[in-house]
Write a protein that holds these residues in place. Structure first.
Motif, PDB file in Angstrom:
ATOM      1  N   LYS A 144      61.397  17.493  15.572  1.00  0.00           N
ATOM      2  CA  LYS A 144      60.877  16.125  15.487  1.00  0.00           C
ATOM      3  C   LYS A 144      61.647  15.297  14.473  1.00  0.00           C
ATOM      4  O   LYS A 144      61.867  14.111  14.655  1.00  0.00           O
ATOM      5  CB  LYS A 144      59.385  16.146  15.134  1.00  0.00           C
ATOM      6  CG  LYS A 144      58.528  16.530  16.316  1.00  0.00           C
ATOM      7  CD  LYS A 144      57.069  16.483  15.962  1.00  0.00           C
ATOM      8  CE  LYS A 144      56.224  16.860  17.172  1.00  0.00           C
ATOM      9  NZ  LYS A 144      54.840  17.053  16.791  1.00  0.00           N
ATOM     10  N   CYS A 168      62.825  11.957  16.333  1.00  0.00           N
ATOM     11  CA  CYS A 168      62.039  10.740  16.144  1.00  0.00           C
ATOM     12  C   CYS A 168      62.851   9.540  15.655  1.00  0.00           C
ATOM     13  O   CYS A 168      62.701   8.448  16.190  1.00  0.00           O
ATOM     14  CB  CYS A 168      60.831  11.004  15.243  1.00  0.00           C
ATOM     15  SG  CYS A 168      59.600  11.996  16.103  1.00  0.00           S
ATOM     16  N   GLU A 220      60.774  10.355  20.526  1.00  0.00           N
ATOM     17  CA  GLU A 220      59.576  11.124  20.213  1.00  0.00           C
ATOM     18  C   GLU A 220      59.051  11.799  21.479  1.00  0.00           C
ATOM     19  O   GLU A 220      59.412  11.417  22.588  1.00  0.00           O
ATOM     20  CB  GLU A 220      58.500  10.238  19.570  1.00  0.00           C
ATOM     21  CG  GLU A 220      57.646   9.472  20.546  1.00  0.00           C
ATOM     22  CD  GLU A 220      58.220   8.103  20.838  1.00  0.00           C
ATOM     23  OE1 GLU A 220      57.419   7.185  21.046  1.00  0.00           O
ATOM     24  OE2 GLU A 220      59.442   7.949  20.875  1.00  0.00           O
ATOM     25  N   CYS A 221      58.223  12.786  21.263  1.00  0.00           N
ATOM     26  CA  CYS A 221      57.715  13.556  22.385  1.00  0.00           C
ATOM     27  C   CYS A 221      56.220  13.279  22.543  1.00  0.00           C
ATOM     28  O   CYS A 221      55.491  13.247  21.565  1.00  0.00           O
ATOM     29  CB  CYS A 221      57.962  15.029  22.093  1.00  0.00           C
ATOM     30  SG  CYS A 221      57.229  16.110  23.280  1.00  0.00           S
TER      31      CYS A 221
END
Ligand SMILES: [Zn+2]
Length: 179
Positions: A16, A20, A25-26
């Motif tokens: 991340k 990010c 982002e996930c």
């Protein structure tokens, strides 16, 4: 598992930290265990699947042998990891250099009979013929997606897998295509 020189990060947190700031982002979206629906939009608040009636959340066995849903904070039956690409595109267009590079294939590419860039290919021209509205805007982004070693969990004893996914922006000049 990976070829020499390639490493996989140990923790999700490390992934991340890299992704990010790049606008990558996930998002995690709950899914029906039979893959009928995703719990988003109209289905966002549902607790079971409207098509196969399976619960959204894992179930637990109660002392009297009946089954109870773990609703409030229970883990979902299935989760889809979604990597939205629109924020990444916004980052590209927000940077003047990157934004210029995205229409390089139209503005600065040398056009002759040589094949140097995906824009020189028959496929690119065929796509333009088929979708002229898309083709006439050079800032429209053409993407290539490839993966290797993708495997569902069906035949594996583990509950976690990783595989490489490459998303290539064909618009960019030579040497900048890989992202
Ligand atoms: Zn279902």
């Amino acid at each position: 598992m990976l070829l020499e020189g390639n490493t996989l990060l140990n923790r999700n947190y490390e992934d991340k930290k890299i992704l990010c700031p790049m606008g990558m982002e996930c998002k995690k979206i709950h899914a029906c265990p039979n893959d009928y629906i995703l719990y988003r939009k109209n289905f966002e608040l549902l607790k079971s699947c409207p098509r196969c009636a399976l619960s959204r959340y894992k179930l637990k066995q109660k002392d009297d042998n009946t089954i109870e849903e773990i609703e409030k904070h229970g883990p979902p039956m299935k989760v889809m990891w979604y990597l939205p690409i629109i924020p990444m595109m916004k980052c590209l267009f927000a940077n003047p250099n990157d934004a210029k590079n995205l229409s390089w294939h139209e503005d600065e590419r040398k056009c002759d009979d040589m094949y140097r860039h995906p824009a020189d290919s028959i496929q690119w021209k065929k796509f333009d013929d088929e979708f002229p509205e898309f083709g006439k805007e050079p800032r429209n982004i053409r993407l290539g997606l490839s993966t290797n070693g993708m495997n569902s969990l069906v035949n594996m004893s583990t509950n976690h897998i990783s595989w490489p996914v490459l998303l290539v922006i064909y618009n960019l000049p030579h040497g900048l295509c890989m992202k």
